[in-house]
Enzyme design. Structure first.
Site, short mmCIF file in Angstrom:
data_model
loop_
_atom_site.label_atom_id
_atom_site.label_comp_id
_atom_site.label_asym_id
_atom_site.label_seq_id
_atom_site.Cartn_x
_atom_site.Cartn_y
_atom_site.Cartn_z
N GLN A 107 26.82 -77.67 -72.08
CA GLN A 107 26.25 -77.87 -70.76
C GLN A 107 24.78 -78.17 -70.93
OE1 GLN A 107 28.19 -76.18 -67.47
NE2 GLN A 107 27.39 -78.18 -66.98
N THR A 132 26.72 -70.34 -71.15
CA THR A 132 27.89 -69.88 -71.88
C THR A 132 29.06 -70.85 -71.70
OG1 THR A 132 27.02 -67.65 -71.70
CG2 THR A 132 29.32 -67.78 -72.22
N HIS A 133 28.76 -72.04 -71.17
CA HIS A 133 29.80 -73.02 -70.91
C HIS A 133 30.09 -73.87 -72.14
CE1 HIS A 133 27.97 -72.63 -66.61
NE2 HIS A 133 28.57 -71.54 -67.01
N THR A 134 30.64 -73.23 -73.16
CA THR A 134 31.09 -73.95 -74.35
C THR A 134 32.47 -74.50 -74.05
OG1 THR A 134 31.98 -71.90 -75.25
CG2 THR A 134 29.75 -72.48 -75.91
#
Lengths: 591, 238
Positions: free
Chosen positions: A347, A517-519
């Site tokens: 992101q 934390t948007h892996t």
């Protein structure tokens, strides 16, 4: 010799959002389900109880709700020719652990995807021609449409008590919502939350710039609510302990307060905590999973046989387990073969902070994770990508999840890091500044991927997952374009000072600074088994009794937070299992 | 906080006897700024006996903390707020011994974007760094330790550590400085239960209400400052 447990219908790896949704849906269908969670059990009482949970040192420094990197982590490198080094200290992204997973310490932003986000590749081709997509950019259409997912987006919002305002309801535009959203079948279960100062001013600045601002859909309840499962939520009191923390008030939706109260009462459901799954076991054909092997709380190797294996770990660790277990063929970026590890994306987050004098009561300590305001005028089809010069859009938003001095106080430009001038700087900034963020999409590329590290091992002796990722020119241009727009918007508000962090040309990915934390990606869903690990039901093409719901399934990431999409995809997959797979186990799509 | 890493009685004895000289020296240095001290002195650190740091390290921590967060008319100094006590206690927690960090080798050099890639946990980063700085001072300032230097020299030294200009044996001065600054800020701003932020003085300085945990009545108030003083985890009001 491993302990062998009695066989069950389904074993679930991980008890975050996807695990809780699957457990609910599959026990509804009468299946006997065992869930294995690597971390401890957690519930609002006593784990998130006030006041103890509101300890910044424990939450944001000792990382009490996050996974210990000493046990499992990843290695990271910028390019295929570099040697990867471990992600040793928590920084860029924050996987959770324990019951609730990242769904415990998330903020609560709860978006649906735009219709055009789901067919990005064909949409770009149609709008600008195939040549507009740069060489090496491996974006793909999702193999599902918005209409496929609409009932599941809707249901997940009702489970979460999402607070917001519809912009398009059954095809009709409604004032106050997002005019660019795909049509909803129902209004949000709860009205929007109230605005803190920064959000209120965001509406003002957006109006002057001609943008259509709307309330961020927030799974932070704006009023008392009972969800369709009978779980109760209380109105958010803006305590300021959202991101990094479990909710003390039953206000932020989480697996713990929105689904588990029902699951815990079911005799078909068994939850085993401190159960570290090591791998999925396959039979000799390598096309069928027989269950999983895990270390029990006592460290004893234990086998859990099951007919169905649901990988519901954090996105990165779903990919890790698939690679370790030999589910699907590992991706090779040089030969361009294999599927597992392909299309890793992230992101593109950037922040601008606005500083005011002491007459402006911004009160950053007042916080609500998912609340605030945003607009879609620079996202989806509203953005002219050819003119802007990059693929993928993004949103600009006002969000204030809650500030505290241990979490860090951003000071105005020119303030030193210590000494009396720093003290004055934090005193000036703490109650009189707020920030806006640019959350941009992140495309996938042939050379951004996940595989197993050749050198480093986790606490259980397994190779670490290796991430090869860096900022591509496309994302840097997006950052500069969107941050530029955000700064223009900030100037309307006439702050005393302004700091912004658009990515610089040539800037490399920094793992030490928290971004998002948007892996995403690594085990993506698709319609071609040559380029996707999962079919449109999130079922492994190679081992059809394995499903892997999560953000790992995204072929690339859009400008929104992934949780709404992750929840909808999980309900979609669960429906396929209930309505098709149980009757006739096997591949749901034949190749 | 864990007590099991406390020094043995004999070591305790040893540094009680050693502690007099450096602490007195640090105390003298602090006197220069006593004049414009804004808050009461009850928060001073004279009565805390460190259990992690030895006497030389403790003298360094007290002196360095007060360079980073000095006493002035804005708010208390780091040591007035109890930051050194916090750090001493924090170094005895699992966190400071690397409990949540990935600590396996090989330890290879990498670009700064990959963060600290060495093999030391926080508590050893501080120890090795303090030793390195004191050794540097002994060479440069005819046998003096950091705590015994003039304020101006202390400040210069910390600046050169911050920028990485200072070269230390066994550790990057920049990494050491960054951990020291983090720990000092944490000690300044933490909940008082962790040993720092005595009397919630640092919270009062910035107007942080602490763990009030309910602002529903104040979300839309624009025309006046938030009126209530802080409350800590123990329920004490500041």
């Amino acid at each position: 010799m491993a302990i062998v447990k009695p066989k069950v219908d389904a074993v679930i790896v991980g008890m975050g959002w996807t695990g809780a949704i699957m457990a609910k849906e599959l026990t509804d269908a009468g299946l006997r389900v065992v869930a294995l969670e690597r971390g401890p059990d957690r519930d609002t009482q006593p784990d998130f109880a006030y006041p103890r949970v509101a300890d910044e040192l424990e939450g944001s420094i000792h990382r009490k709700f996050l996974q210990s990197l000493a046990k499992e982590t990843v290695t990271v490198r910028h390019s295929i020719k570099d040697t990867a080094v471990p992600y040793r200290q928590m920084g860029s992204f924050k996987p959770g652990t324990g019951v609730g997973g990242a769904g415990t310490h998330w903020s609560g932003c709860h978006f649906r995807a735009l219709r055009e986000d789901l067919n990005l590749r064909s949409n770009m081709k149609q709008r600008y021609g195939a040549k507009f997509i740069p060489e090496g950019m491996t974006i793909a259409d999702f193999p599902v449409t918005y209409d496929d997912l609409e009932p599941h987006f809707d249901h997940f919002e009702y489970v979460c008590g999402t607070s917001g305002k519809a912009g398009v309801l059954n095809g009709v535009k409604i004032p106050g919502g997002n005019p660019f959203e795909a049509s909803r079948s129902r209004e949000f279960p709860l009205p929007p939350n109230r605005n803190y100062l920064g959000a209120e001013l965001f509406y003002k600045a957006a109006r002057e710039m001609g943008y259509s601002a709307y309330p961020i859909p927030a799974s932070n309840a704006s009023a008392a609510y009972v969800n369709p499962y009978g779980c109760q939520m209380g109105p958010c009191n803006f305590c300021g302990f959202c991101s990094d923390y479990g909710c003390l008030n039953y206000s932020k939706a989480s697996p713990n307060d929105s689904i588990l109260p029902v699951l815990r009462l079911r005799k078909e459901f068994e939850l085993r905590t401190h159960a570290q799954v090591l791998k999925v076991n396959l039979d000799s054909t390598l096309n069928r999973a027989t269950g999983v092997t895990y270390l029990d709380a006592d460290g004893k190797e234990t086998e859990q046989p099951a007919d169905l294996v649901l990988l519901c770990a954090f996105s990165l660790f779903n990919v890790h387990l698939m690679l370790l277990s030999g589910i699907g063929k590992p991706y090779d970026p040089v030969a361009d073969t294999g599927t597992v590890g392909r299309n890793y994306s992230y992101q593109n987050l950037n922040r601008v902070t606005l500083f005011f004098d002491e007459s402006v009561q911004a009160n950053g300590f007042i916080g609500i994770g998912g609340g605030g305001a945003t607009f879609d005028d620079l996202n989806g089809n509203q953005l002219d990508n050819a003119k802007a010069g990059f693929v993928g859009g993004g949103v600009i938003w006002a969000r204030q999840p809650g500030a505290g001095p241990i979490r860090g106080i951003t000071t105005a430009p020119g303030v030193p890091n210590w000494g009396s001038a720093w003290k004055q700087g934090v005193k000036d900034a703490f109650r009189h500044s707020f920030y806006y963020e640019v959350q941009g999409a992140c495309m996938s590329y042939r050379d951004h991927y996940l595989d197993l590290d050749p050198t480093y091992r986790d606490a259980f002796g397994r190779p670490l997952l290796r991430m090869t990722f860096d900022w591509n020119d496309n994302e840097i241009r997006a950052s500069q374009f969107l941050v530029g727009k955000a700064l223009d918007m900030c100037k309307v508000l006439n702050p005393k000072a302004l700091s912004g962090d658009a990515k610089k040309t040539g800037e490399h990915y920094n793992i030490t600074r928290y971004q998002s934390t948007h892996t995403c990606g690594g085990a993506v869903m698709g319609s071609d088994p040559k380029t996707s690990a999962l079919n449109r039901y999130l079922q492994s093409w190679d081992v059809p009794n394995v499903f892997a719901p999560g953000a790992n399934a995204f072929p690339q990431n859009n400008g929104y937070n992934p949780t709404g999409m992750v929840g909808a995809l999980t309900y979609w997959a669960a429906t396929a299992i209930r309505e098709q797979y149980i009757k006739s186990p096997g591949a749901l799509i034949h190749t | 906080m864990s007590d099991d890493k406390a020094p043995s009685p004999s070591r305790r004895q040893l540094f009680k006897s050693l502690s007099l000289v450096p602490i007195a020296a640090a105390g003298l240095a602090a006197c220069a700024r006593e004049a414009d001290k804004p808050t009461d002195l009850s928060a001073s650190q004279g009565d805390y006996t460190p259990a992690f740091f030895n006497a030389a390290e403790w003298a360094f921590i007290r002196a360095a903390c007060d360079q980073l967060i000095p006493a002035d008319n804005i708010g208390p100094s780091a040591s007035q707020a109890g930051a050194p006590e916090f750090i001493d206690r924090h170094m005895q927690t699992p966190y400071a011994s690397g409990d949540i960090w990935y600590m396996q080798g090989p330890f290879i050099e990498a670009a700064p974007q990959f963060g600290y890639q060495g093999r030391l946990p926080v508590r050893d980063i501080l120890r090795v760094g303090i030793k390195g700085i004191d050794a540097h001072c002994a060479k440069q300032f005819s046998g003096k330790s950091f705590a015994q230097l003039e304020h101006k020299d202390q400040e210069e030294l910390l600046k050169s550590a911050e920028t990485g200009k200072l070269e230390l044996e066994n550790i990057s001065a920049k990494e050491f400085f960054s951990q020291l600054l983090n720990e000092t800020r944490m000690g300044y701003f933490c909940d008082p239960k962790h040993g720092g932020n005595k009397n919630m003085a640092a919270w009062k300085m910035i107007g942080y209400p602490g763990m009030r945990a309910d602002y529903s009545a104040w979300v839309e108030v624009r025309d006046q400052p938030y009126p209530l003083p802080p409350v800590d985890l123990a329920g004490k009001r500041g």
